[in-house]
Structures are given as structure tokens and as C-alpha cells.
Design a protein around this motif. Structure first.
Motif, PDB file in Angstrom:
ATOM      1  N   ARG A 159       8.458   3.965   8.907  1.00 46.07           N
ATOM      2  CA  ARG A 159       9.251   4.688  10.150  1.00 46.07           C
ATOM      3  C   ARG A 159       8.945   6.215  10.004  1.00 46.07           C
ATOM      4  O   ARG A 159       8.983   6.672  11.315  1.00 46.07           O
ATOM      5  CB  ARG A 159      10.638   4.564   9.722  1.00 46.07           C
ATOM      6  N   MET A 160       8.380   6.881   8.986  1.00 48.75           N
ATOM      7  CA  MET A 160       8.148   8.160   9.002  1.00 48.75           C
ATOM      8  C   MET A 160       6.810   8.561   9.550  1.00 48.75           C
ATOM      9  O   MET A 160       6.165   9.552   9.278  1.00 48.75           O
ATOM     10  CB  MET A 160       8.594   8.644   7.725  1.00 48.75           C
ATOM     11  N   GLY A 161       5.970   7.292   9.978  1.00 45.00           N
ATOM     12  CA  GLY A 161       4.944   7.496  10.688  1.00 45.00           C
ATOM     13  C   GLY A 161       3.784   7.476   9.485  1.00 45.00           C
ATOM     14  O   GLY A 161       2.597   7.515   9.917  1.00 45.00           O
ATOM     15  N   TYR A 162       3.642   7.042   8.462  1.00 46.13           N
ATOM     16  CA  TYR A 162       2.924   6.592   7.568  1.00 46.13           C
ATOM     17  C   TYR A 162       2.239   5.102   7.505  1.00 46.13           C
ATOM     18  O   TYR A 162       3.252   4.217   7.467  1.00 46.13           O
ATOM     19  CB  TYR A 162       2.948   6.984   6.112  1.00 46.13           C
ATOM     20  N   ARG A 163       1.087   4.825   7.764  1.00 44.20           N
ATOM     21  CA  ARG A 163       0.712   3.402   7.524  1.00 44.20           C
ATOM     22  C   ARG A 163       0.854   3.171   6.060  1.00 44.20           C
ATOM     23  O   ARG A 163       0.141   3.785   5.446  1.00 44.20           O
ATOM     24  CB  ARG A 163      -0.876   3.638   8.241  1.00 44.20           C
ATOM     25  N   SER A 164       1.508   2.100   5.837  1.00 40.17           N
ATOM     26  CA  SER A 164       1.669   1.798   4.606  1.00 40.17           C
ATOM     27  C   SER A 164       1.011   0.304   4.199  1.00 40.17           C
ATOM     28  O   SER A 164       1.111  -0.693   5.108  1.00 40.17           O
ATOM     29  CB  SER A 164       3.315   2.054   4.175  1.00 40.17           C
ATOM     30  N   GLY A 165       1.268   0.082   2.904  1.00 37.54           N
ATOM     31  CA  GLY A 165       1.119  -1.439   2.369  1.00 37.54           C
ATOM     32  C   GLY A 165       2.262  -1.757   1.601  1.00 37.54           C
ATOM     33  O   GLY A 165       3.066  -0.959   1.054  1.00 37.54           O
ATOM     34  N   LEU A 166       2.568  -3.173   1.234  1.00 31.16           N
ATOM     35  CA  LEU A 166       3.681  -3.738   0.653  1.00 31.16           C
ATOM     36  C   LEU A 166       3.286  -4.841  -0.217  1.00 31.16           C
ATOM     37  O   LEU A 166       2.748  -5.667   0.342  1.00 31.16           O
ATOM     38  CB  LEU A 166       4.877  -3.920   1.338  1.00 31.16           C
ATOM     39  N   LEU A 167       3.433  -4.897  -1.381  1.00 30.07           N
ATOM     40  CA  LEU A 167       3.114  -6.140  -2.279  1.00 30.07           C
ATOM     41  C   LEU A 167       4.558  -6.581  -2.878  1.00 30.07           C
ATOM     42  O   LEU A 167       5.137  -5.745  -3.824  1.00 30.07           O
ATOM     43  CB  LEU A 167       2.134  -5.731  -3.350  1.00 30.07           C
ATOM     44  N   SER A 168       4.903  -7.594  -2.522  1.00 27.92           N
ATOM     45  CA  SER A 168       6.165  -7.977  -2.875  1.00 27.92           C
ATOM     46  C   SER A 168       6.446  -9.585  -2.973  1.00 27.92           C
ATOM     47  O   SER A 168       5.508 -10.339  -2.477  1.00 27.92           O
ATOM     48  CB  SER A 168       7.440  -7.521  -2.022  1.00 27.92           C
ATOM     49  N   VAL A 228       8.498 -11.622  -1.489  1.00 27.58           N
ATOM     50  CA  VAL A 228       8.655 -12.017  -0.150  1.00 27.58           C
ATOM     51  C   VAL A 228       7.574 -12.066   0.530  1.00 27.58           C
ATOM     52  O   VAL A 228       6.951 -13.106   0.950  1.00 27.58           O
ATOM     53  CB  VAL A 228       9.791 -11.173   0.491  1.00 27.58           C
ATOM     54  N   GLN A 229       6.730 -11.144   0.623  1.00 24.26           N
ATOM     55  CA  GLN A 229       5.579 -10.942   1.392  1.00 24.26           C
ATOM     56  C   GLN A 229       4.559  -9.920   0.996  1.00 24.26           C
ATOM     57  O   GLN A 229       5.235  -8.815   0.449  1.00 24.26           O
ATOM     58  CB  GLN A 229       5.793 -11.142   2.895  1.00 24.26           C
ATOM     59  N   ASN A 230       3.371  -9.834   1.454  1.00 29.92           N
ATOM     60  CA  ASN A 230       2.348  -8.752   1.110  1.00 29.92           C
ATOM     61  C   ASN A 230       2.296  -8.268   2.825  1.00 29.92           C
ATOM     62  O   ASN A 230       2.275  -8.990   3.587  1.00 29.92           O
ATOM     63  CB  ASN A 230       1.075  -9.008   0.672  1.00 29.92           C
ATOM     64  N   GLN A 231       2.185  -7.043   2.803  1.00 31.27           N
ATOM     65  CA  GLN A 231       1.954  -6.588   4.105  1.00 31.27           C
ATOM     66  C   GLN A 231       0.860  -5.107   4.200  1.00 31.27           C
ATOM     67  O   GLN A 231       1.184  -4.358   3.302  1.00 31.27           O
ATOM     68  CB  GLN A 231       3.470  -5.976   4.749  1.00 31.27           C
ATOM     69  N   ILE A 232       0.053  -5.380   5.168  1.00 29.78           N
ATOM     70  CA  ILE A 232      -0.731  -4.099   5.531  1.00 29.78           C
ATOM     71  C   ILE A 232      -0.403  -3.825   6.780  1.00 29.78           C
ATOM     72  O   ILE A 232      -0.669  -4.372   7.835  1.00 29.78           O
ATOM     73  CB  ILE A 232      -2.267  -4.619   5.458  1.00 29.78           C
ATOM     74  N   ASP A 233       0.400  -2.400   6.779  1.00 35.09           N
ATOM     75  CA  ASP A 233       0.993  -2.063   8.045  1.00 35.09           C
ATOM     76  C   ASP A 233       1.728  -3.193   8.863  1.00 35.09           C
ATOM     77  O   ASP A 233       2.722  -3.731   8.056  1.00 35.09           O
ATOM     78  CB  ASP A 233      -0.315  -1.665   8.967  1.00 35.09           C
ATOM     79  N   GLU A 234       1.381  -3.659   9.926  1.00 34.31           N
ATOM     80  CA  GLU A 234       2.205  -4.616  10.581  1.00 34.31           C
ATOM     81  C   GLU A 234       1.757  -6.043  10.237  1.00 34.31           C
ATOM     82  O   GLU A 234       2.504  -7.002  10.527  1.00 34.31           O
ATOM     83  CB  GLU A 234       2.450  -4.343  12.065  1.00 34.31           C
ATOM     84  N   THR A 235       0.580  -6.060   9.549  1.00 37.83           N
ATOM     85  CA  THR A 235       0.074  -7.421   9.246  1.00 37.83           C
ATOM     86  C   THR A 235       0.717  -8.200   7.992  1.00 37.83           C
ATOM     87  O   THR A 235       0.636  -7.568   7.113  1.00 37.83           O
ATOM     88  CB  THR A 235      -1.295  -7.270   9.064  1.00 37.83           C
ATOM     89  N   VAL A 236       1.111  -9.306   8.268  1.00 42.57           N
ATOM     90  CA  VAL A 236       1.757 -10.123   6.966  1.00 42.57           C
ATOM     91  C   VAL A 236       0.906 -11.010   6.245  1.00 42.57           C
ATOM     92  O   VAL A 236       0.252 -11.771   6.914  1.00 42.57           O
ATOM     93  CB  VAL A 236       3.174 -10.866   7.457  1.00 42.57           C
ATOM     94  N   VAL A 270      -6.639   0.362   2.242  1.00 46.16           N
ATOM     95  CA  VAL A 270      -7.504   1.831   2.506  1.00 46.16           C
ATOM     96  C   VAL A 270      -8.336   1.498   3.762  1.00 46.16           C
ATOM     97  O   VAL A 270      -8.184   2.535   4.638  1.00 46.16           O
ATOM     98  CB  VAL A 270      -8.242   1.830   1.453  1.00 46.16           C
ATOM     99  N   GLN A 271      -8.829   0.481   4.074  1.00 46.29           N
ATOM    100  CA  GLN A 271      -9.865   0.053   5.159  1.00 46.29           C
ATOM    101  C   GLN A 271      -9.224   0.374   6.403  1.00 46.29           C
ATOM    102  O   GLN A 271      -9.333   0.678   7.480  1.00 46.29           O
ATOM    103  CB  GLN A 271     -10.473  -1.135   5.119  1.00 46.29           C
ATOM    104  N   ARG A 272      -7.624  -0.133   6.382  1.00 46.58           N
ATOM    105  CA  ARG A 272      -6.785  -0.259   7.477  1.00 46.58           C
ATOM    106  C   ARG A 272      -6.238   1.128   7.717  1.00 46.58           C
ATOM    107  O   ARG A 272      -5.470   1.369   8.629  1.00 46.58           O
ATOM    108  CB  ARG A 272      -5.924  -1.349   7.606  1.00 46.58           C
ATOM    109  N   GLY A 273      -6.522   2.145   6.902  1.00 49.83           N
ATOM    110  CA  GLY A 273      -6.058   3.537   7.134  1.00 49.83           C
ATOM    111  C   GLY A 273      -4.661   3.822   6.450  1.00 49.83           C
ATOM    112  O   GLY A 273      -3.757   4.603   6.885  1.00 49.83           O
TER     113      GLY A 273
END
Ligand SMILES: CC(=O)N[C@H]1[C@@H](OP(=O)(O)OP(=O)(O)OC[C@H]2O[C@@H](n3ccc(=O)[nH]c3=O)[C@H](O)[C@@H]2O)O[C@H](CO)[C@@H](O)[C@@H]1O[C@H](C)C(=O)N[C@@H](C)C(=O)N[C@H](CCC(=O)O)C(=O)O
Ligand SMILES: Nc1ncnc2c1ncn2[C@@H]1O[C@H](COP(=O)(O)OP(=O)(O)OP(=O)(O)O)[C@@H](O)[C@H]1O
Ligand SMILES: N[C@H](CCC[C@H](N)C(=O)O)C(=O)O
Ligand SMILES: [Mg+2]
Length: 484
Positions: free
Chosen positions: A128-137, A139-147, A168-171
Motif C-alpha cells: 500500500r505504501m508503494g513498495y513492490r514487496s514479497g511475502l513467504l507465508s 497461507v501463500q507466497n506472493q511476489i507483488d500481486e502474483t500468488v 529481486v528480478q521483479r523489482g
């Protein structure tokens, strides 16, 4: 990548064969071994990877990483002997993927409960604060909006580095990940560079794997022991072990608390079913999440955001608008105003927290009906305790199956029943079939009553004897409400 580069900083015991060989793939599973690849022999809980070295060589592996050299060695293969294959593989995977963790602000969350909630909230906040981020959890992993579907709470070291590299590749500039105690023992995060670590809390769980509570504490603490001085270590001061976690860390020590003075201080002003009002470092904020445990999660997220350099006011404004992560205190309300809550509480502590939160939100004589089970092939000690907690805080309890895995569901239920105190026999019943149990709860409920369905949260399956059947507590509950 050339083997010598792959082995940079890996403590070696012995090597034999061509050290300049090119390695195109890493694996720890002989079944995935391929020509030109490196196979790491790992001692596991079920079997010893060293037994499959021959198989990996047959499949064309060019390099074998092991703790013990096999007797029959192939001339064409390079053998690398190390003291700890899992640790070495962590460093090798980081080298292989060019250290993606150094190119991100990577924050790890550890603790018995609250890892998914905290990591997910951080991810959503930073997106939301404008950073492209990743999540490893979980429930799911996420690279920006890609689940990307998750198989573990913390992926194995190879998958983990690959995912970070893709981020990193996805910025992506940030990644928020759960660090499970299993991951620490199995060195899944060895070789990663963290910008920060967060401790949520520690209570009994996973004693099937760690055997003693002391080992479990040590596993969690080892995450902070390995943080660099450049990182922050943010701990929960209200947890008995909060300070223990930071005893030997080189990282900057930071804390949060709802009870005493920490670096970040919060207080609950009022709470309701649909949110709570808190004072956070002198600012009054309304959050869409409720419950004391979520007050801790929100405070940890806020603290981490500030430690990552974000503006406190802006962080709180954005946080106040975030919904609960999937399957965490997720509400489904029937037309007749029965309140259904699906929650992933699968430990005694989590169950008690959720039920206490519900108790705190009761206004009159609404009843609480709890549907709960315990997973098979997991810590059996928690079974009677969870049944007892369910009884203590509910008007009616239906004991049912969670994921029985390879255990007999009725045997798990009998262990749960053993924890039901005789005075609560009358309010408790056992219905092995989870679908039927949820329907029964709806049948028992009157308008304004609360039905808690605990243990499976976001899960969309029920695992019985190695087969994952479609099952979603939220969907079953909605269907049951529609039929009632
Ligand atoms: C208990 C545990 O953590 N198990 C994980 C572990 O498996 P293991 O130690 O049992 O491995 P094993 O089957 O004994 O095999 C040993 C080695 O031989 C290799 N092998 C095996 C057979 C073969 O033919 N060839 C071969 O090379 C295996 O690939 C492995 O490297 O290593 C495997 C490979 O990475 C994981 O898939 C596996 O996760 C299993 C599926 C699992 O259920 N793990 C759960 C308990 C877990 O890790 N949970 C935590 C979260 C807990 C929490 O909620 O806090 C998580 O982070 O997800
Ligand atoms: N900070 C907290 N303290 C105690 N209980 C919590 C906290 N946050 C969430 N819970 C409860 O624990 C359950 C699991 O929460 P969450 O999924 O965030 O934990 P987790 O640490 O990721 O669990 P897992 O080990 O399965 O990955 C929630 O559904 C809720 O009932
Ligand atoms: N990460 C936890 C999740 C447990 C969830 C519960 N539904 C169960 O299956 O026991 C584990 O693998 O032990
Ligand atoms: Mg989790």
C-alpha cells in the motif's frame, strides 16, 4: 555456476574430483537429481539422504555434498564433504542465486503464533505504501500481486533463495517471511541476510519435533543469534521469553509492549467485533482487526515499519485500513445474525486467545459454540489441553477432526476427550465428520450466538491418509447458514 564459486565461504572437510565443474541445478532430493546438478545428502526425520547418493549419481549428478563420503565413489563425480550438509546447502543456495537476500530488505517473523498475521500485514502495508514487496507465508507466497502456492511455512533453502531471486528480478524492494522453528533446525535460512527479525511469542507446540520446550525455545532464539549487527531485532516484552530471544544477538535490540515501556508502546482503548481503538505511541487509531493478540501483531508491524524507515503517522494511517489475513478471525454472519468466526487457532494458546477475545466482546447472553479438532502426526500433548480450553470458554463444544493425516481420527478425538473435565461432559459432544460437526453447531445456534470454528482457518483441504480432500470451513459454514 562453477563449483569453486558455489562453495565460497562454505566450511569444507574434504573434497575429491574436479572443483571447476559447472553446476546447473541444486537439489536435496535424489528423485530430482539431474545431469550437471549438485545433490545434497541431508539427514532427515524419516530417512537419511546419504542412502540416495548412488541413486543421484545414477541420475547424472555431477557433485555430491555430504557429511560422510560413500564407500563406492565414481571417478566422474566431485564429492564435497562438510560437517553439516543443511548449513552448507544454505550458503551454496545463496551463492547459486547471487545472494538475493542482500538486494532486498528481508524481515523474518518467528514465534509460536502470529507469524502469518504479522508477515501478511507487513506485506500488505508495504504494498500500500508503494513498495513492490514479497511475502513467504503459511497461507501463500506472493511476489507483488502474483500468488504462488505455499507448501510450507518456510520453504526449503533452495526454493527460498529461488523465490527471493524472483522477487529481486521483479523489482521488489522488501520481503516479509515467516521463519518456523523447523526452518531454524533444518537451516533453511542459513546464508540469508536479514534486515530485521521479529519475535511474536512462544508457547507449547511442535514438541513432537523438538522433544522439549527448551529445544523449541533454542530453535527460535537461534534466529536472533544469527542476525547481523546491521539488522534490528524486535521483540515482544510482554512474553516471558521476549528478552531471552535477544540475549545473544548482534542486532539492534528493539521492543514492543502493551504492558510496559518498550521502543513501541500500545494500549487497547476499546474493542468490538468489527475492530478496536488503540493508543499507539500517543496516537489514537482505529483498526479493523480485533483482539488483544492482534493488538500485539499490529504493534509489531508498526514497530517494524518505523524501524525500516517509514513515517509513523503514515504507517498507522495505512495499517488502520487493513483487513484480517485469510482465516484469521474471519467472520461469516448468517441472515439470522448468528456470528460465525473461522480462525486458524491450532495451539492451546491461540485457542485461549481467540475464545477470550470472543468472551470480551459478548454483550448479553449470547452463547459461544466451539467446533475444534487437532491435527494428526503433530504434537499430541496439545490435544487434551485444547479440549479443556474449548470447554472452559464455551457454552457448547463439538470435538471433531482437523487434518487426521495418517492417524486414526477417533484415537485423536479420544485424546482430546481425556482433557474434558467431568463438569463439562454435558456440553460436549464428539462428531468425527467435520462437515457434520459444523452443521450441528449451526443447528444449535440462536441469533446473536457465536460459532467459533477453530484450527483450519484458510486451509482449503482436509488431509486424510495422505489424500487432501477439498474442505473449506468458511464455505461449509456459509452453506450450513443457508440451509438453516
Ligand atoms: C518434519 C519436517 O520438517 N520435514 C521436512 C523435511 O523432511 P524430512 O526431514 O522428514 O526428510 P526425510 O523424508 O527424512 O528425507 C531426508 C532427505 O532424504 C531425501 N530423500 C528422500 C527420499 C528419496 O528417495 N530420496 C531422497 O533424496 C529427502 O529429500 C531429504 O532431503 O525436509 C523436507 C524437504 O525439505 C520437507 O518437505 C519436510 O517437510 C514435511 C513435509 C513437513 O510436514 N514439514 C512440517 C512439519 C514443517 O516443516 N512445518 C513448518 C511449520 C511449522 C509451524 O507451523 O510452525 C514449516 O516451516 O512449514
Ligand atoms: N500474536 C498472537 N498471539 C497469540 N495468538 C495469536 C497471535 N496472532 C494470531 N494468533 C492466533 O493464532 C492463530 C494463528 O495465527 P497465525 O497464522 O498468524 O500464526 P502462525 O505463527 O503463522 O502459525 P503457524 O505456525 O501455523 O504458521 C490465529 O488464527 C489466532 O487465533
Ligand atoms: N503449520 C502447522 C499447522 C497446523 C494446522 C492444523 N490444521 C493441523 O493440521 O494440525 C503444522 O503443520 O503443524
Ligand atoms: Mg504461519
Amino acid at each position: 555456476m562453477q563449483l569453486t564459486s558455489l562453495l565460497y565461504k562454505v566450511p569444507l572437510q574434504s573434497t575429491s574430483g574436479d572443483m571447476n565443474v559447472e553446476v546447473g541445478k541444486l537439489t536435496m532430493d535424489s528423485r530430482q537429481a539431474a545431469p550437471g546438478g549438485l545433490f545434497a545428502a541431508i539427514r532427515g526425520t524419516q530417512t537419511d539422504g546419504h542412502q540416495f547418493i548412488g541413486k543421484a549419481v545414477e541420475q547424472g549428478a555431477a557433485v555430491i555434498l555430504c557429511e560422510e563420503l560413500p564407500e563406492n565413489r565414481s571417478e566422474q563425480v566431485t564429492y564435497v564433504q562438510v560437517q553439516d550438509s543443511s548449513y552448507a546447502l544454505g550458503l551454496i543456495a545463496a551463492n547459486f542465486y547471487n545472494h538475493p537476500s542482500r538486494k532486498l530488505k528481508l524481515v523474518g517473523v518467528t514465534g509460536t503464533n502470529g507469524k502469518t498475521s504479522t508477515a501478511t500485514l507487513l506485506f500488505r502495508l508495504f504494498q500500500r505504501m508503494g513498495y513492490r514487496s514479497g511475502l513467504l507465508s503459511t497461507v501463500q507466497n506472493q511476489i507483488d500481486e502474483t500468488v504462488i502456492p505455499a507448501t510450507h511455512t518456510t520453504p526449503d533453502t533452495i526454493a527460498l533463495n529461488e523465490l527471493l531471486e524472483q522477487m529481486v528480478q521483479r523489482g521488489c524492494t522488501h520481503c516479509f517471511m515467516e521463519v518456523s522453528s523447523h526452518a531454524m533446525v533444518q537451516q533453511r535460512v542459513a546464508g540469508l541476510q536479514f534486515a530485521g527479525g521479529i519475535f511474536t511469542n512462544i508457547t507449547h507446540d511442535h514438541l513432537d519435533f523438538h522433544h522439549t520446550f527448551d529445544n523449541y525455545i533454542k530453535a527460535k532464539k537461534s534466529f536472533f543469534d544469527q542476525l547481523p549487527a546491521s539488522a534490528f531485532a524486535l521483540t515482544n516484552l510482554d512474553d516471558k521469553r521476549g528478552l531471552v530471544m535477544l540475549q545473544n544477538t548482534a542486532a539492534r535490540k528493539e521492543s514492543y509492549s502493551l504492558q510496559t515501556l518498550g521502543s513501541f508502546k500500545g494500549r487497547i482503548l476499546s474493542e468490538g467485533l468489527f475492530g478496536m481503538q488503540m493508543d499507539v505511541d500517543g496516537r489514537e487509531v482505529w483498526f479493523k482487526l480485533t483482539g488483544r493478540f492482534n493488538a500485539y501483531n499490529l504493534l509489531a508491524v508498526y514497530g517494524a515499519a518505523v524501524l525500516l524507515g517509514e513515517d509513523p503517522e503514515e504507517s498507522l494511517t495505512q495499517l488502520s485500513d487493513l483487513p484480517s489475513p485469510p482465516g484469521r478471525f474471519e467472520m461469516v454472519i448468517s441472515d439470522s445474525k448468528i456470528v460465525g468466526i473461522v480462525d486458524y487457532a491450532h495451539t492451546p494458546d491461540a485457542l485461549q486467545n481467540v475464545l477470550e477475545t470472543i468472551a470480551g466482546l459478548r454483550q448479553g447472553n449470547e452463547r459461544v459454540i466451539t467446533v475444534v479438532g487437532c491435527g494428526g502426526n503433530r504434537d499430541a500433548a496439545k490435544r487434551p489441553i485444547m479440549a479443556e480450553i474449548a470447554c472452559k470458554f464455551s457454552d457448547r463444544v463439538i470435538l471433531t477432526s482437523d487434518n487426521p493425516r495418517n492417524e486414526d481420527p477417533m484415537a485423536i478425538l479420544e485424546q482430546m476427550q481425556a482433557g474434558v473435565p467431568p463438569i463439562h461432559f454435558k456440553k460436549t459432544q464428539t462428531i468425527e465428520d467435520r462437515h457434520e460437526a459444523i452443521y450441528r453447531a449451526v443447528e444449535l445456534a440462536q441469533p446473536n450466538d457465536v460459532i467459533l470454528i477453530a484450527g483450519k482457518g484458510h486451509e482449503t483441504y482436509q488431509e486424510i491418509k495422505g489424500v487432501k480432500h477439498d474442505f473449506d470451513d468458511r464455505k461449509v459454514l456459509r452453506a450450513a447458514f443457508q440451509q438453516s
